[in-house]
Design an enzyme around this catalytic site. Structure first.
Site, mmCIF file in Angstrom:
data_model
loop_
_atom_site.group_PDB
_atom_site.id
_atom_site.type_symbol
_atom_site.label_atom_id
_atom_site.label_comp_id
_atom_site.label_asym_id
_atom_site.label_seq_id
_atom_site.Cartn_x
_atom_site.Cartn_y
_atom_site.Cartn_z
ATOM 1 N N ARG A 58 1.007 -1.270 0.093
ATOM 2 C CA ARG A 58 0.015 0.199 -0.016
ATOM 3 C C ARG A 58 0.862 1.250 -0.162
ATOM 4 O O ARG A 58 0.199 2.446 -0.410
ATOM 5 C CB ARG A 58 -0.909 -0.028 1.102
ATOM 6 C CG ARG A 58 -1.982 -1.240 0.931
ATOM 7 C CD ARG A 58 -3.108 -1.073 2.226
ATOM 8 N NE ARG A 58 -2.477 -1.363 3.173
ATOM 9 C CZ ARG A 58 -2.239 -2.483 3.898
ATOM 10 N NH1 ARG A 58 -2.670 -3.733 3.204
ATOM 11 N NH2 ARG A 58 -1.943 -2.660 5.172
ATOM 12 N N GLU A 95 5.307 -10.077 15.392
ATOM 13 C CA GLU A 95 4.831 -10.799 16.581
ATOM 14 C C GLU A 95 5.502 -11.973 16.845
ATOM 15 O O GLU A 95 6.025 -12.415 18.163
ATOM 16 C CB GLU A 95 3.333 -10.968 16.471
ATOM 17 C CG GLU A 95 2.526 -11.356 17.917
ATOM 18 C CD GLU A 95 1.211 -11.193 17.633
ATOM 19 O OE1 GLU A 95 0.420 -11.443 18.522
ATOM 20 O OE2 GLU A 95 0.794 -10.784 16.743
#
Length: 171
Positions: A58, A95
Protein backbone atom coordinates in the site's frame (compact mmCIF):
# COMPACT_ATOMS: atom_id res chain seq x y z
CA UNK A 1 -12.99 16.98 3.01
CA UNK A 2 -13.62 14.50 5.81
CA UNK A 3 -11.37 11.64 4.71
CA UNK A 4 -12.56 9.41 7.56
CA UNK A 5 -15.93 9.25 5.83
CA UNK A 6 -14.19 7.72 2.82
CA UNK A 7 -12.41 4.97 4.80
CA UNK A 8 -14.42 1.84 5.60
CA UNK A 9 -13.91 0.31 9.03
CA UNK A 10 -14.34 -3.47 9.13
CA UNK A 11 -14.95 -5.01 12.54
CA UNK A 12 -13.11 -8.16 13.62
CA UNK A 13 -10.81 -8.34 10.58
CA UNK A 14 -8.36 -10.05 10.29
CA UNK A 15 -9.13 -11.28 13.78
CA UNK A 16 -11.61 -10.61 16.54
CA UNK A 17 -11.19 -7.26 18.25
CA UNK A 18 -9.49 -5.54 15.30
CA UNK A 19 -11.15 -2.57 13.60
CA UNK A 20 -9.48 -2.74 10.17
CA UNK A 21 -9.19 0.54 8.27
CA UNK A 22 -9.95 -0.30 4.64
CA UNK A 23 -8.63 2.39 2.27
CA UNK A 24 -10.00 0.72 -0.87
CA UNK A 25 -13.18 2.79 -0.53
CA UNK A 26 -11.09 5.98 -0.59
CA UNK A 27 -9.05 4.73 -3.54
CA UNK A 28 -12.24 3.98 -5.52
CA UNK A 29 -13.38 7.60 -5.19
CA UNK A 30 -11.22 9.44 -7.73
CA UNK A 31 -11.76 12.97 -6.39
CA UNK A 32 -11.21 11.86 -2.76
CA UNK A 33 -8.06 9.88 -3.66
CA UNK A 34 -6.68 12.86 -5.57
CA UNK A 35 -7.53 15.25 -2.73
CA UNK A 36 -5.82 12.96 -0.19
CA UNK A 37 -2.63 12.83 -2.26
CA UNK A 38 -2.73 16.60 -2.78
CA UNK A 39 -3.08 17.19 0.98
CA UNK A 40 -0.08 14.94 1.61
CA UNK A 41 1.84 16.78 -1.12
CA UNK A 42 1.16 20.12 0.61
CA UNK A 43 3.04 18.79 3.64
CA UNK A 44 6.08 18.02 1.47
CA UNK A 45 5.87 20.93 -0.96
CA UNK A 46 8.67 22.94 0.64
CA UNK A 47 10.91 19.96 1.46
CA UNK A 48 12.61 19.75 -1.95
CA UNK A 49 11.95 16.00 -2.18
CA UNK A 50 14.14 14.16 -4.69
CA UNK A 51 12.60 10.73 -4.17
CA UNK A 52 9.64 9.18 -2.38
CA UNK A 53 10.19 5.78 -0.76
CA UNK A 54 7.24 3.50 -0.05
CA UNK A 55 7.05 0.02 1.48
CA UNK A 56 4.99 -2.63 -0.27
CA UNK A 57 2.24 -2.82 -1.10
CA UNK A 58 0.00 0.00 0.00
CA UNK A 59 3.01 2.31 0.27
CA UNK A 60 3.16 2.05 -3.52
CA UNK A 61 -0.49 3.15 -3.79
CA UNK A 62 0.27 6.25 -1.73
CA UNK A 63 3.91 6.85 -2.65
CA UNK A 64 3.72 6.68 -6.44
CA UNK A 65 1.00 9.31 -6.96
CA UNK A 66 2.62 11.43 -4.26
CA UNK A 67 5.93 11.26 -6.13
CA UNK A 68 4.20 12.33 -9.34
CA UNK A 69 2.48 15.21 -7.54
CA UNK A 70 5.85 16.35 -6.14
CA UNK A 71 7.76 15.86 -9.41
CA UNK A 72 10.01 13.35 -7.64
CA UNK A 73 11.12 9.79 -8.30
CA UNK A 74 9.86 6.72 -6.45
CA UNK A 75 11.80 3.83 -4.88
CA UNK A 76 10.04 0.71 -3.62
CA UNK A 77 10.80 -1.17 -0.42
CA UNK A 78 9.94 -4.86 -0.73
CA UNK A 79 10.15 -8.07 1.20
CA UNK A 80 13.52 -9.80 0.96
CA UNK A 81 13.93 -11.72 -2.31
CA UNK A 82 11.39 -9.73 -4.34
CA UNK A 83 13.67 -7.22 -6.05
CA UNK A 84 15.60 -8.30 -9.17
CA UNK A 85 18.85 -6.35 -8.73
CA UNK A 86 21.45 -6.22 -5.95
CA UNK A 87 19.87 -5.16 -2.68
CA UNK A 88 20.53 -4.04 0.86
CA UNK A 89 18.26 -5.26 3.61
CA UNK A 90 17.23 -4.63 7.19
CA UNK A 91 15.50 -7.00 9.58
CA UNK A 92 12.53 -6.21 11.76
CA UNK A 93 10.68 -8.11 14.44
CA UNK A 94 7.23 -9.54 13.92
CA UNK A 95 4.89 -10.77 16.62
CA UNK A 96 6.31 -14.29 16.13
CA UNK A 97 9.73 -14.09 14.52
CA UNK A 98 11.63 -11.82 12.16
CA UNK A 99 11.40 -10.70 8.57
CA UNK A 100 13.44 -8.41 6.34
CA UNK A 101 12.77 -5.57 3.93
CA UNK A 102 15.02 -4.71 1.01
CA UNK A 103 15.82 -1.94 -1.46
CA UNK A 104 17.96 -1.88 -4.57
CA UNK A 105 21.42 -0.76 -3.55
CA UNK A 106 21.27 2.04 -6.14
CA UNK A 107 17.71 3.22 -5.30
CA UNK A 108 18.94 6.32 -3.49
CA UNK A 109 22.05 8.36 -4.11
CA UNK A 110 23.87 9.70 -1.03
CA UNK A 111 22.46 13.08 -0.05
CA UNK A 112 19.15 12.71 -1.89
CA UNK A 113 16.21 14.22 -0.04
CA UNK A 114 13.77 11.42 0.80
CA UNK A 115 10.12 11.45 1.77
CA UNK A 116 8.92 8.12 3.17
CA UNK A 117 5.22 7.53 2.46
CA UNK A 118 2.82 4.77 3.44
CA UNK A 119 -0.86 4.21 3.98
CA UNK A 120 -0.58 3.47 7.69
CA UNK A 121 1.51 4.29 10.73
CA UNK A 122 0.65 1.60 13.28
CA UNK A 123 3.37 0.09 15.50
CA UNK A 124 6.18 1.79 13.56
CA UNK A 125 8.15 -1.39 12.75
CA UNK A 126 7.89 -1.24 8.97
CA UNK A 127 8.65 2.47 8.88
CA UNK A 128 11.63 2.20 11.23
CA UNK A 129 13.02 -0.55 9.00
CA UNK A 130 12.43 1.64 5.94
CA UNK A 131 14.23 4.51 7.70
CA UNK A 132 17.17 2.17 8.38
CA UNK A 133 17.36 1.22 4.69
CA UNK A 134 17.28 4.85 3.54
CA UNK A 135 20.05 5.70 6.00
CA UNK A 136 22.18 2.75 4.78
CA UNK A 137 22.02 4.27 1.31
CA UNK A 138 22.92 7.77 2.51
CA UNK A 139 19.52 9.39 1.94
CA UNK A 140 18.49 12.47 3.90
CA UNK A 141 15.00 11.88 5.29
CA UNK A 142 13.02 15.11 5.07
CA UNK A 143 9.68 13.75 6.26
CA UNK A 144 7.32 10.86 6.81
CA UNK A 145 3.79 11.00 5.36
CA UNK A 146 0.91 8.66 6.11
CA UNK A 147 -2.70 8.45 5.06
CA UNK A 148 -3.71 7.00 8.47
CA UNK A 149 -2.16 6.89 11.92
CA UNK A 150 -3.41 4.53 14.63
CA UNK A 151 -2.39 6.72 17.56
CA UNK A 152 -3.28 4.09 20.17
CA UNK A 153 -0.45 1.85 18.89
CA UNK A 154 2.19 4.54 19.61
CA UNK A 155 4.08 4.03 16.35
CA UNK A 156 5.16 7.66 16.27
CA UNK A 157 6.92 7.15 19.62
CA UNK A 158 8.89 4.21 18.23
CA UNK A 159 10.43 6.14 15.35
CA UNK A 160 13.02 8.86 15.75
CA UNK A 161 11.30 12.03 16.93
CA UNK A 162 13.64 14.15 14.79
CA UNK A 163 11.49 13.45 11.72
CA UNK A 164 8.70 15.70 10.54
CA UNK A 165 5.64 13.40 10.49
CA UNK A 166 2.35 14.07 8.71
CA UNK A 167 -0.80 12.00 8.97
CA UNK A 168 -3.96 12.82 7.06
CA UNK A 169 -6.32 10.91 9.38
CA UNK A 170 -5.87 9.72 12.95
CA UNK A 171 -7.75 7.04 14.84
Amino acid sequence: MDFKEKIRVILDYPQEGIRFKDITTLLQDGPAYKAAIQEMAKFAADKQVDIVVGPEARGFVIGCPLAIELGAGFAPVRKKGKLPYETIQAEYTLEYGKDALAMHKDAIKPGQRVLIADDLLATGGTIQTTIDLVKQLGGEIVGLAFLIELTYLDGRDKINSDYDVFTLVQY
